[in-house]
Design a protein around this motif. Structure first.
Motif, PDB file in Angstrom:
ATOM      1  N   GLU A  59       0.801  -1.220   0.000  1.00  0.00           N
ATOM      2  CA  GLU A  59       0.000   0.000   0.000  1.00  0.00           C
ATOM      3  C   GLU A  59       0.834   1.269   0.000  1.00  0.00           C
ATOM      4  O   GLU A  59       0.376   2.313  -0.466  1.00  0.00           O
ATOM      5  CB  GLU A  59      -0.951  -0.006   1.190  1.00  0.00           C
ATOM      6  N   VAL A  60       2.028   1.225   0.544  1.00  0.00           N
ATOM      7  CA  VAL A  60       2.907   2.393   0.571  1.00  0.00           C
ATOM      8  C   VAL A  60       4.271   1.966   0.043  1.00  0.00           C
ATOM      9  O   VAL A  60       4.627   0.779   0.106  1.00  0.00           O
ATOM     10  CB  VAL A  60       3.038   2.975   1.997  1.00  0.00           C
ATOM     11  N   PRO A  61       5.083   2.917  -0.470  1.00  0.00           N
ATOM     12  CA  PRO A  61       6.385   2.543  -1.059  1.00  0.00           C
ATOM     13  C   PRO A  61       7.460   2.273  -0.012  1.00  0.00           C
ATOM     14  O   PRO A  61       8.488   2.938   0.052  1.00  0.00           O
ATOM     15  CB  PRO A  61       6.723   3.755  -1.929  1.00  0.00           C
ATOM     16  N   ALA A  62       7.205   1.275   0.850  1.00  0.00           N
ATOM     17  CA  ALA A  62       8.178   0.878   1.868  1.00  0.00           C
ATOM     18  C   ALA A  62       9.094  -0.194   1.289  1.00  0.00           C
ATOM     19  O   ALA A  62       8.620  -1.149   0.659  1.00  0.00           O
ATOM     20  CB  ALA A  62       7.463   0.364   3.108  1.00  0.00           C
ATOM     21  N   PHE A  63      10.392  -0.037   1.523  1.00  0.00           N
ATOM     22  CA  PHE A  63      11.384  -0.944   0.951  1.00  0.00           C
ATOM     23  C   PHE A  63      12.432  -1.313   1.993  1.00  0.00           C
ATOM     24  O   PHE A  63      12.633  -0.592   2.987  1.00  0.00           O
ATOM     25  CB  PHE A  63      12.096  -0.277  -0.235  1.00  0.00           C
ATOM     26  N   VAL A  67      13.611   1.670   4.485  1.00  0.00           N
ATOM     27  CA  VAL A  67      13.465   3.026   3.959  1.00  0.00           C
ATOM     28  C   VAL A  67      12.063   3.168   3.374  1.00  0.00           C
ATOM     29  O   VAL A  67      11.332   2.198   3.183  1.00  0.00           O
ATOM     30  CB  VAL A  67      14.508   3.338   2.867  1.00  0.00           C
ATOM     31  N   ARG A  68      11.717   4.399   3.060  1.00  0.00           N
ATOM     32  CA  ARG A  68      10.485   4.680   2.319  1.00  0.00           C
ATOM     33  C   ARG A  68      10.877   5.537   1.126  1.00  0.00           C
ATOM     34  O   ARG A  68      11.489   6.595   1.275  1.00  0.00           O
ATOM     35  CB  ARG A  68       9.474   5.405   3.193  1.00  0.00           C
ATOM     36  N   LEU A  69      10.528   5.060  -0.079  1.00  0.00           N
ATOM     37  CA  LEU A  69      10.868   5.805  -1.279  1.00  0.00           C
ATOM     38  C   LEU A  69      10.133   7.137  -1.285  1.00  0.00           C
ATOM     39  O   LEU A  69       8.993   7.238  -0.826  1.00  0.00           O
ATOM     40  CB  LEU A  69      10.498   5.009  -2.535  1.00  0.00           C
ATOM     41  N   ARG A  73      21.689   3.754  -6.501  1.00  0.00           N
ATOM     42  CA  ARG A  73      21.794   3.440  -5.071  1.00  0.00           C
ATOM     43  C   ARG A  73      21.099   4.459  -4.178  1.00  0.00           C
ATOM     44  O   ARG A  73      21.296   4.463  -2.978  1.00  0.00           O
ATOM     45  CB  ARG A  73      23.265   3.286  -4.658  1.00  0.00           C
ATOM     46  N   ARG A  74      20.246   5.294  -4.765  1.00  0.00           N
ATOM     47  CA  ARG A  74      19.474   6.257  -3.982  1.00  0.00           C
ATOM     48  C   ARG A  74      18.000   5.864  -3.982  1.00  0.00           C
ATOM     49  O   ARG A  74      17.563   5.037  -4.786  1.00  0.00           O
ATOM     50  CB  ARG A  74      19.633   7.665  -4.557  1.00  0.00           C
ATOM     51  N   THR A  75      17.217   6.460  -3.095  1.00  0.00           N
ATOM     52  CA  THR A  75      15.798   6.116  -2.961  1.00  0.00           C
ATOM     53  C   THR A  75      14.891   7.323  -3.165  1.00  0.00           C
ATOM     54  O   THR A  75      13.711   7.260  -2.851  1.00  0.00           O
ATOM     55  CB  THR A  75      15.526   5.498  -1.580  1.00  0.00           C
ATOM     56  N   GLU A  76      15.430   8.432  -3.710  1.00  0.00           N
ATOM     57  CA  GLU A  76      14.625   9.614  -4.010  1.00  0.00           C
ATOM     58  C   GLU A  76      14.379   9.644  -5.507  1.00  0.00           C
ATOM     59  O   GLU A  76      15.315   9.834  -6.291  1.00  0.00           O
ATOM     60  CB  GLU A  76      15.331  10.894  -3.558  1.00  0.00           C
ATOM     61  N   LEU A  77      13.123   9.465  -5.921  1.00  0.00           N
ATOM     62  CA  LEU A  77      12.790   9.394  -7.335  1.00  0.00           C
ATOM     63  C   LEU A  77      12.209  10.713  -7.827  1.00  0.00           C
ATOM     64  O   LEU A  77      11.543  11.431  -7.069  1.00  0.00           O
ATOM     65  CB  LEU A  77      11.784   8.275  -7.608  1.00  0.00           C
TER      66      LEU A  77
END
Length: 537
Positions: free
Chosen positions: A140-144, A157-159, A205-209
């Motif tokens: 449901e949420v972009p949790a990784f 993390v959360r994207l 290698r980053r999580t900010e899209l």
């Protein structure tokens, strides 16, 4: 959000035997440094062992994952450089049917160590160098959970950036990983001009899209990306709005899509508000040109064409009009393989009445406006009563079929006019009609889910106005007995490479979607006579 459980296993010396796995072969992979990794499963646990390049012995078995009330369901290894990710599945221990996995886990294995994260919602991903891995932990949420080569284990993390995907259900976007370690996803947006799809990407290698490219607006319905796949430097997805696979490709730092220019304004495709009309439905032809059909007011049927290699559409041209008192809400098309012939079946209902597709509770269309062209420039149109939901294509016969209750229309390759077949279909939404040389074949279906599916076949000359005697498609398997709706199918066996020549042998069947099965047999023409052989004969 499911809890994130982390465990680790380590190993060192190479003096052990390889442990025996369960009924399935163990998962094996060779890393870039030459080490071989094996994940064995048995009972309630998965174990990892390593072997050096050219070595004989294995490291001591180390437990990677364990489930006290679960049975192992299999594992898959994906290698990236000197590391690998492992997808791990579990069955419920007391579930003999094994209908679905009850839990999935993921492990990152490197330097003779495996780190586990439990309760993941997708397969783990790893980059080509083995320095970055990622796996989704929530639907449901972009949790990784992510792992970087210098991390001791998975990090939660959360994207950031992309909005939630839609498509009837609010859910986290489907994220993929490129070979260089860049996370990517595709997000659809509905606008007045149509559906635009944005490509979101992060730095390696980053999580900010952030948005790095977007398609021109095309189509109106189904503005969500499906089946997203990542290549080395490309991202493709299925665009339901135009029934087409779209690909973004990266050259240097620039992303581009493979779509033919801006659809509304830039390309000139008519923008039609779905609240008052039927938005333009695009069909791509084999010569790379495209045609589109729609209605600005649910009554006038208009077409446009885009030449191969061009981004410009012709001005909308009216080619037909709905019968009095009818409004046209949907359209489907078919083409002839290897040719530029196209047929659109525009479906219409009484003005103001309920309408929908074959999966809705709404009544089927009452009339169909059929428009066809040999090359997308010159069009002909006719109306059929009680049409099917979609036209049919017969590849070997090089023709298209629009079925109707009282009469049906044939379009042969390169034609300038329809050929009319006056053979009736009691239920054209589920009855099949196929052309076999100078004859027609009918297979009856059943639209009533509370009645039994008892299919029949019959034939008649194309010039006739009534069918020959109906013959049963039998035997009916035990699983298909009882009430089921079903639809008829006729397939030229030559297309399936099961017969030496066309117009001689056909698979005739009634498909029961509830069971993903069919009641079927083969209909063959021998010295002018038709002979049926059931699949159980």
């Amino acid at each position: 959000m499911p809890a994130l459980a982390l465990t680790a296993c380590t190993g060192g010396t190479y003096g052990d035997e390889l442990v025996r796995s369960g009924p399935a072969d163990p998962a094996r992979a060779t890393l870039a440094d030459g080490h071989e990794l094996v994940i064995s499963d048995g009972g309630d646990r998965y174990v990892a062992q390593w072997r050096e390049r050219g070595g004989e012995g294995w490291t001591e078995p180390q437990t990677v994952a364990q489930g006290s009330d679960l049975d192992t369901g299999g594992s898959t290894i994906v290698v990236g450089g000197d590391a690998a990710v492992v997808a791990i599945d579990w069955w419920q221990a007391d579930d003999d049917e094994h209908d679905s996995f009850v839990r999935s886990d993921a492990a990152i294995c490197h330097d003779l160590t495996c780190d586990l994260v439990e309760d993941v919602t997708a397969a783990p991903m790893i980059d080509a160098d083995g320095t970055f891995a990622a796996v989704a932990t929530d639907d449901e949420v972009p949790a990784f959970a992510v792992w970087r080569g210098d991390d001791e284990g998975w990090q939660r993390v959360r994207l950031t950036g992309p909005p939630a995907a839609t498509g009837g259900v609010h859910r986290a976007p489907d994220v993929r990983l490129l070979a260089d370690g860049s996370l990517v996803t595709v997000v659809g947006r509905q606008g007045a001009d149509g559906c635009t799809f944005e490509l979101w990407a992060a730095r390696p290698r980053r999580t900010e899209l952030a948005v790095v490219a977007a398609t021109p607006a095309r189509g109106q319905d189904g503005c969500y990306a499906e089946d997203i796949e990542a290549g080395t430097a490309s991202v493709s997805f299925y665009n339901r709005a135009i029934d087409q696979v779209v690909t973004f490709t990266r050259t240097g730092d620039t992303w581009t899509d493979d779509q033919p220019g801006g659809a509304t304004g830039e390309g000139g495709l008519a923008s039609i508000d779905p609240a008052v009309g039927l938005p333009m439905q695009i069909t791509d032809l084999d010569d790379d040109s495209s045609v589109a059909v729609g209605s600005p007011d649910l009554r006038r049927v208009v077409v446009q064409r885009r030449s191969a290699g061009s981004t410009a559409w012709t001005e909308p041209k009216q080619v037909a009009r709905a019968p009095a008192g009818q409004e046209c809400h949907a359209a489907r098309s078919e083409t002839i393989y290897g040719a530029t012939d196209v047929l659109h079946l525009v479906q219409c209902w009484p003005a103001g009445s309920a309408w929908g597709d074959e999966y809705d509770d709404a009544p089927p269309p009452s009339t169909g406006v059929v428009v066809a062209s040999a090359e997308g420039s010159e069009w002909v149109a006719q109306v059929v009563e009680r049409p099917a939901y979609e036209p049919l294509s017969q590849t070997s016969a090089h023709l298209l079929v629009a079925r109707g209750g009282e009469r049906s229309l044939l379009w042969r390759q390169g034609a300038k006019a329809f050929e009319v077949v006056h053979l009736p279909l009691a239920n054209p939404t589920v009855d099949a009609l196929a052309v076999a040389g100078d004859e027609a074949i009918r297979v009856t279906g059943n639209p009533d889910e509370d009645a039994a599916c008892v299919p029949t076949w019959s034939t008649a000359p194309l010039t006739a106005r009534s069918w020959g005697p109906s013959q049963p498609i039998a035997p009916i398997p035990e699983w298909a007995a009882g009430p089921h709706d079903c639809y008829g199918v006729v397939i030229d066996q030559e297309e399936l490479k099961r017969a030496p020549s066309p117009d001689r042998a056909y698979r005739v069947a009634a498909v029961v979607e509830d069971y993903n099965g069919s009641i079927d047999g083969v209909l063959s023409r021998v010295r002018g006579d038709w002979r049926f052989e059931g699949s159980g004969d």
